[in-house]
Design a protein around this motif. Structure first.
Motif, mmCIF file in Angstrom:
data_model
loop_
_atom_site.group_PDB
_atom_site.id
_atom_site.type_symbol
_atom_site.label_atom_id
_atom_site.label_comp_id
_atom_site.label_asym_id
_atom_site.label_seq_id
_atom_site.Cartn_x
_atom_site.Cartn_y
_atom_site.Cartn_z
ATOM 1 N N SER A 162 1.356 -22.496 -31.225
ATOM 2 C CA SER A 162 1.171 -23.697 -30.302
ATOM 3 C C SER A 162 2.381 -23.428 -29.158
ATOM 4 C CB SER A 162 1.323 -24.919 -30.962
ATOM 5 O OG SER A 162 0.477 -25.232 -31.832
ATOM 6 N N GLU A 165 1.356 -20.693 -26.714
ATOM 7 C CA GLU A 165 0.334 -21.256 -25.929
ATOM 8 C C GLU A 165 0.938 -22.138 -24.844
ATOM 9 O OE1 GLU A 165 -4.092 -23.440 -25.851
ATOM 10 O OE2 GLU A 165 -2.879 -22.745 -27.683
ATOM 11 N N SER A 168 2.024 -20.501 -21.385
ATOM 12 C CA SER A 168 1.252 -20.249 -20.403
ATOM 13 C C SER A 168 1.018 -21.138 -19.392
ATOM 14 C CB SER A 168 -0.199 -19.909 -21.215
ATOM 15 O OG SER A 168 -0.609 -20.999 -21.787
ATOM 16 N N GLU A 188 -9.662 -16.676 -20.578
ATOM 17 C CA GLU A 188 -9.858 -17.441 -21.715
ATOM 18 C C GLU A 188 -11.013 -16.911 -22.597
ATOM 19 O OE1 GLU A 188 -10.486 -21.582 -20.627
ATOM 20 O OE2 GLU A 188 -8.453 -21.806 -19.559
ATOM 21 N N TYR A 225 -4.999 -16.203 -30.142
ATOM 22 C CA TYR A 225 -5.460 -16.903 -29.015
ATOM 23 C C TYR A 225 -4.357 -16.949 -27.965
ATOM 24 C CZ TYR A 225 -7.624 -20.360 -25.957
ATOM 25 O OH TYR A 225 -7.884 -20.946 -24.980
ATOM 26 N N ALA A 226 -3.384 -17.451 -28.845
ATOM 27 C CA ALA A 226 -1.986 -18.093 -28.135
ATOM 28 C C ALA A 226 -1.668 -16.904 -27.267
ATOM 29 C CB ALA A 226 -1.030 -18.927 -28.836
ATOM 30 N N LEU A 229 -3.730 -15.400 -24.686
ATOM 31 C CA LEU A 229 -4.065 -16.280 -23.300
ATOM 32 C C LEU A 229 -2.556 -16.234 -22.633
ATOM 33 C CD1 LEU A 229 -5.606 -18.591 -22.423
ATOM 34 C CD2 LEU A 229 -3.887 -20.016 -23.439
ATOM 35 N N THR A 230 -1.553 -16.035 -23.074
ATOM 36 C CA THR A 230 -0.391 -16.160 -22.309
ATOM 37 C C THR A 230 -0.261 -14.741 -21.837
ATOM 38 O OG1 THR A 230 0.851 -17.690 -23.954
ATOM 39 C CG2 THR A 230 2.246 -16.355 -22.583
#
Length: 570
Positions: A162, A165, A168, A188, A225-226, A229-230
């Motif tokens: 978290s 993320e 980003s 994404e 995912y985090a 994404l970043t």
């Protein structure tokens, strides 16, 4: 310099492009999730899925409280100011025109740097919130949850994910304000694929190795995912950062009026608005995720797993289509309704926002005419094929059927609250927060009566949510009518977006007829028959609403031409 009407057209074109790309992102990400879920669903027990649903709620809560109010406030900072643009285009002198153009450029750079600076507030809120949440969640977790394999490690990994993320957010703020939807779509989609691959790969490996790793795969999915994404945003934006005169790091703002900034970095107007929205977002989150919170507190892990499955499958359309439309519409409404003071706003901007809202509501009305009769009929049949015998039960089927009635309420509430959040002043938002407090109390009371006293289980929560959404939709509709009245514009009437009477009659007849066919088989003959019924009814609704659909197709063609020859999204 573009005229105001041309600006409105370009904004609409950019919004249409953005909506299309955001829907593509949701389709791709949900496709990845759907495929991975089908691969691991037969290897998971409802209890494990229930704990994973709690972990998802935990991550969503940290991110929502940290960044939602900041994101909404940032959207109220327009990149281009219609008032300034008009002033420049009307000047006749060469030097004066150049000076005005330079002034507009300075305003845009200040606005962009303000947005970047504001985005770092999300990280400032998120880090302490993540630490407190992790310690609290580990301590207060029920025994049947805390005894799950790798539970504490999973919570810590999700907490770290978290925070990563939230790193980003400065990149996301730039992407959102400059409408760089293509970059966002690529990043994404890649992050969603990485998350699905991590979850699916670790579950399949554990099943083949005969090991029980609990909810660790879902935590690893959040982390992948985090990170993706970043890093994706960083690589995508930093490589082209030289074209911007503002910094992606927080810095002092060289504005003519520094008294309107806090410590020279944060606009007082946006910070004040963010504070007002934060209280509202807390109550809104309780309303949006209140069902999952109450289910986690009042129901067994098996019931939580069944409800999680129902919400994942039943809300698939809501997340694929409604969420991108709501997000892009909020950006559109913010651009149209916050381009300057009311007296400086182009006369047709409010009319454009109203027309866009009506078109979306009318489309949602047609969607409701399809999902109300066909959803309860088809969704249980699809689950029987996809989920296997472990998930095939009358309880799951009835919950999925009921969830189909809830989806239209989600759609109407989302688009109306997008308009409200874009048009409301700080005082309006405080008043809405008070009403949301009342709505939260109503939701909790209704859930307790239906879930505990009425012994309806997860179905009681769905009924409570339907009741709650109906109240919120009514409040938003009254606010929109009041806002239009204050701005001397035509009021919003329900008959502008409700389907035709013949369509409503068809909905009633189809719902009653299909509700009698609760028993079903999964042989090839019955599948073809079900598909034929759905196709025939869909064609009937399209025929009855052909005038509206043809008008939308014509507008879509005009929008495509504008995008191709005039409007630019990047």
């Amino acid at each position: 310099m573009p005229q105001p009407d041309q600006d409105v057209g370009n904004i609409l074109a950019s919004s249409a492009t953005g909506t299309t790309l955001l829907i593509a992102v949701q389709v791709a990400s949900k496709l990845f999730t759907f495929v991975s879920n089908q691969l691991i669903l037969r290897n998971l027990h409802p209890e494990t899925l229930g704990i994973a649903a709690q972990l998802e709620l935990y991550s969503i809560s940290i991110l929502y409280f940290s960044r939602e109010s900041v994101r909404i406030a940032i959207q109220r900072q327009p990149l281009r100011c219609a008032g300034h643009a008009g002033a420049v285009s009307e000047e006749g002198g060469g030097h004066t025109q150049i000076d005005k153009a330079s002034e507009v450029t300075d305003v845009q750079l200040v606005a962009s740097q303000s947005v970047v600076n504001m985005s770092y507030l999300s990280l400032g809120l998120g880090i302490p919130l993540a630490v407190v949440s992790a310690l609290s969640y580990i301590q207060v977790a029920p025994q049947d949850v805390s005894r799950a394999e790798f539970y504490r490690l999973s919570v810590l990994i999700t907490t770290l994910a978290s925070v990563i993320e939230l790193c980003s957010e400065p990149f996301f703020a730039v992407v959102q304000q400059h409408m760089l939807y293509k970059k966002r779509a690529v990043v994404e989609m890649t992050a969603s694929f990485a998350k699905s691959a991590a979850v699916c790969g670790s579950v399949v490996w554990a099943a083949q190795a005969g090991r029980n790793i609990g909810i660790l795969p879902f935590a690893l999915g959040h982390l992948c995912y985090a990170i993706t994404l970043t890093c994706g945003y960083a690589v995508s934006l930093l490589s082209s950062a030289t074209q911007w005169s503002f910094s992606l790091l927080p810095k002092l703002i060289n504005a003519r009026d520094n008294s309107s900034y806090i410590v020279g970095r944060f606009p007082r107007r946006l910070v004040s608005l963010c504070a007002a929205i934060f209280l509202q977002s807390v109550l809104k989150h309780l309303l949006t995720q209140g069902d999952s919170m109450m289910l986690a507190a009042m129901a067994s892990l098996q019931d939580q797993g069944i409800y999680s499955l129902a919400s994942n499958y039943g809300g698939l359309i809501a997340r694929i289509v409604f969420q991108p439309i709501e997000e892009s519409s909020r950006a559109l409404f913010s651009s149209l309704l916050n381009s300057g003071k009311s007296r400086e706003r182009s006369p047709n901007t409010l009319g454009t926002a109203r027309a866009h809202l009506i078109n979306i509501l009318r489309v949602y009305g047609l969607f409701s005419a399809l999902v109300v009769p066909l959803g309860p009929y088809m969704v249980p049949r699809a689950l029987h094929i996809l989920g296997g015998r472990k998930w095939a039960s009358s309880e799951v089927n009835s919950l999925l059927a009921l969830y189909c009635y809830y989806i239209p309420f989600l759609a109407f509430n989302g688009i109306m609250e997008a308009f409200v959040s874009s048009a409301a002043s700080a005082s309006d938002l405080r008043r809405q927060a008070r009403w949301m407090g009342i709505f939260s109390a109503c939701l909790a009371l209704a859930a307790y009566l239906l879930l505990i006293i009425g012994d309806l289980g997860a179905r009681g929560l769905v009924w409570a949510n339907i009741f709650n959404m109906g109240i919120r939709i009514t409040w938003s509709l009254l606010f929109i009518r009041s806002y239009l009245c204050r701005n001397d514009h035509t009021l919003l009437a329900p008959n502008e977006f409700i389907p035709r009477p013949l369509t409503l009659i068809s909905v009633i007849i189809a719902s009653v007829t299909l509700a009698r066919h609760e028993q079903f088989d999964t042989d090839f003959h019955n599948i073809i028959k079900d598909l034929a019924i759905c196709t025939g009814y869909t064609l009937l609704v399209m025929f009855l609403e052909r005038r509206f659909l043809l008008a939308q197709i014509s507008q879509g063609r005009q929008m495509i031409r504008r995008i191709k020859f005039g409007g630019k999204t990047e």
